[in-house]
Design a protein around this motif. Structure first.
Motif, PDB file in Angstrom:
ATOM      1  N   UNK A 268      20.927  -4.323  16.342  1.00 61.99           N
ATOM      2  CA  UNK A 268      20.083  -5.154  17.200  1.00 61.99           C
ATOM      3  C   UNK A 268      20.943  -6.207  17.894  1.00 61.99           C
ATOM      4  N   UNK A 269      21.807  -5.768  18.816  1.00 60.01           N
ATOM      5  CA  UNK A 269      22.725  -6.709  19.457  1.00 60.01           C
ATOM      6  C   UNK A 269      22.028  -7.797  20.263  1.00 60.01           C
ATOM      7  N   UNK A 270      20.771  -7.576  20.625  1.00 56.85           N
ATOM      8  CA  UNK A 270      20.029  -8.611  21.374  1.00 56.85           C
ATOM      9  C   UNK A 270      19.836  -9.883  20.563  1.00 56.85           C
ATOM     10  N   UNK A 271      20.026  -9.811  19.252  1.00 62.20           N
ATOM     11  CA  UNK A 271      19.922 -11.009  18.405  1.00 62.20           C
ATOM     12  C   UNK A 271      20.932 -12.068  18.831  1.00 62.20           C
ATOM     13  N   UNK A 272      22.065 -11.637  19.363  1.00 61.48           N
ATOM     14  CA  UNK A 272      23.077 -12.596  19.813  1.00 61.48           C
ATOM     15  C   UNK A 272      22.569 -13.387  21.007  1.00 61.48           C
ATOM     16  N   UNK A 273      21.781 -12.755  21.877  1.00 62.09           N
ATOM     17  CA  UNK A 273      21.212 -13.462  23.020  1.00 62.09           C
ATOM     18  C   UNK A 273      20.185 -14.494  22.556  1.00 62.09           C
TER      19      UNK A 273
END
Length: 89
Positions: free
Chosen positions: A71-76
């Motif tokens: 879930x790379x969107x967690x970094x955003x």
């Protein structure tokens, strides 16, 4: 006169009225210390920068863990939370 129990973190001397919070803070600092050592063993980096990166990663371990698990969107979300915190000041 009331007696209020307090717990002190060994690593940085922070005081907590809740034992669970003190232990959680101590675990976060231990993770940050280990991350700092890992960073310094893998790259040429100043002590200060390694400590700051280690603390940043340890404080955000839940979001980073989710990002690493697909879930790379967690970094955003982390970045938007930081921007919101800065505008609140």
């Amino acid at each position: 006169m009331a007696v209020i129990p307090m717990w002190q973190c060994d690593r940085d001397g922070s005081m907590f009225a809740d034992k669970k919070a003190a232990e959680e803070h101590d675990r976060m600092l231990e993770l940050a210390d280990n991350l700092t050592s890992f960073l310094q063993s893998q790259m040429t980096i100043s002590d200060n920068a390694a400590e700051e990166i280690g603390l940043l990663m340890a404080r955000n371990k839940e979001a980073l863990s989710r990002a690493f698990k697909g879930k790379p969107e967690m970094l955003f979300e982390l970045m938007s939370n930081d921007e919101e915190a800065e505008t609140d000041i």
